[in-house]
Design an enzyme around this catalytic site. Structure first.
Site, short mmCIF file in Angstrom:
data_model
loop_
_atom_site.label_atom_id
_atom_site.label_comp_id
_atom_site.label_asym_id
_atom_site.label_seq_id
_atom_site.Cartn_x
_atom_site.Cartn_y
_atom_site.Cartn_z
CB SER A 352 -3.23 53.01 7.80
OG SER A 352 -1.96 52.62 7.34
CG ASP A 363 -11.79 47.35 -4.89
OD1 ASP A 363 -12.66 48.20 -4.62
OD2 ASP A 363 -10.65 47.66 -5.28
CE LYS A 377 -0.44 57.64 8.17
NZ LYS A 377 0.36 56.54 7.63
#
Length: 441
Positions: A352, A363, A377
């Site tokens: 999460s 990224d 999740k």
């Protein structure tokens, strides 16, 4: 049918709010059907249709609702064969009328055999939501929702000191994400990855995470019996654990040999932003930074955004939250920058908000991820307040990293894979930590 409600990104992300709720009295695990009605059933249907992020197939949902009514009748010792058939037409108005007629006739038939109308309607509501095939979408009845609201956000509770999650990869089993160090569950030997199969003799199959949390909590000094299934164990293992007061600080920091800073984030909570900034001051002057997000089940989106804002320039995307009909892009606040090499430790129970943080820094090439593929999740729930009728918690969105990578059911692949038992994180022979240190020397 439009229903006013509130979308609370703070609420769903995981066990911070689910598990930091003091124990609800033993009767709270029983259904409170006092406010059940066709009107409530209609409200929940309308909210799910409008907001649910996923497939909403009317035929599946209405048929699933009636099947759950049949299951309830059978479990009550009655013959479900007299439930009238439901005729699906493909026309919503006709389908809703047919559904309501089926339920009304069912109530008329079985009320004569002692079944209550409100209990049949509750079975219909639970069947409707379970047909969405999303373990995070549930109805919270008035008794439970009242207790939930009274204590939401508390960081102290009486329990055994574990974080749990529903593991969608393993048939929605209640799974321990982390036993908190130095608290009863940890001392008793419970591990990350253990699947809870019974709590005080009550089987957890099909149980939602709220109920599991409530059963585990209790008065300080009382005992809870937890039966778990453990990978590679030949049989279930039972633990008798005495509850105590729990206070879990979300961030800890220290300097490792080689002048490497180490920050462990246990949860993403209300105090995490301030605690992380304090931790940064403690490791100021180190040549590299290891952020340990292993066995971190997540928490608040805002906390994840704050952490990322120390690494990602102001205004840059941190996470995109895609709802059914709109997108919400969370961007960096541009907080005091951390200018040093960063390694993030992740494992199968990094979930999460932890995945939001890891995915964003990966990224942008700011951090190297070391460990194992993360939990996956990447969904968001909101709580719709239905006033006296309780509330419905529903999945309304999914997370995507700055590059548009989906997280839900996929997780994040580390840049450097280092296999290790999740239970060894932070203990002797922590080869993932050793690898991170080696990379920063």
């Amino acid at each position: 049918m439009k229903v006013k409600h509130k979308n609370l990104y703070n609420i769903p992300l995981l066990i911070f709010l689910l598990f930091f709720i003091p124990f609800i009295a033993s009767g709270a695990t029983e259904h409170d059907n006092s406010k059940m009605s066709f009107t409530l059933l209609g409200k929940v249907y309308a909210i799910a249709k409008e907001e649910f992020y996923g497939q909403f197939d009317r035929a599946t949902i209405l048929k699933g609702s009636i099947n759950e009514v049949k299951n309830f009748i059978k479990k009550s010792g009655k013959n479900p064969d007299r439930v009238p058939s439901f005729q699906y037409t493909g026309n919503e108005e006709k389908d809703i009328d047919s559904f309501q007629n089926t339920i009304t006739k069912t109530i008329n038939i079985y009320s004569k055999e002692g079944l209550r109308e409100k209990d049949i309607l509750r079975a219909a509501l639970d069947g409707l939501l379970s047909s969405l095939n999303d373990p995070y979408t549930i109805y919270m009845d008035p008794a439970y929702y009242k207790q939930y609201n009274q204590t939401m956000g508390s960081s102290d509770y009486s329990g055994i000191g574990i974080f749990i999650e529903i593991n969608a990869k393993k048939n929605n089993r209640i799974t321990i994400v982390e036993p908190i160090e130095d608290y009863p569950a940890y001392k008793a030997g419970l591990r990350a990855g253990d699947e809870i199969i019974e709590i005080n003799g009550i089987k957890t199959k099909g149980m939602d995470i709220d109920k599991a949390a409530n059963l585990i909590k209790g008065r300080e000094g009382t005992v809870v019996v937890i039966k778990i299934s453990r990978e590679k164990a030949s049989h279930p293992i039972e633990f008798e654990i005495t509850r105590t007061k729990i206070h879990a600080k979300s961030v800890v920091a220290r300097t490792l040999d080689g002048n490497i800073g180490f920050i462990r984030i246990r949860i993403f909570g209300e105090t995490t932003k301030d605690e992380f900034e304090e931790a940064l001051s403690q490791i100021d002057g180190t040549k590299g930074l290891i952020i340990d997000l292993r066995n971190n089940g997540g928490g608040l989106v805002e906390a994840a955004v704050s952490i990322c804002s120390h690494f990602i320039p102001r205004g840059k995307t941190i996470v995109t939250i895609k709802e059914k009909n709109k997108e919400d892009v969370k961007t960096s606040e541009g907080l005091t920058p951390v200018n040093k090499p960063v390694v993030i430790l992740v494992n199968a129970y990094t979930a999460s908000a932890s995945e939001i943080t890891s995915g964003a820094l990966q990224d942008y090439g700011i951090a190297t991820l070391v460990g194992k593929n993360t939990f996956g999740k990447g969904c968001v729930q909101s709580i719709t307040d239905l006033k006296a009728e309780g509330a419905v918690k529903i999945t309304i969105a999914n997370y995507f990293t700055p590059k548009g990578r989906a997280i839900h059911h996929i997780g994040l692949k580390p840049d450097v894979t280092v296999d290790m038992d999740e239970a060894l994180a932070g203990r002797n022979n922590d080869v993932q930590l050793k690898k991170a240190i080696e990379m920063l020397k």
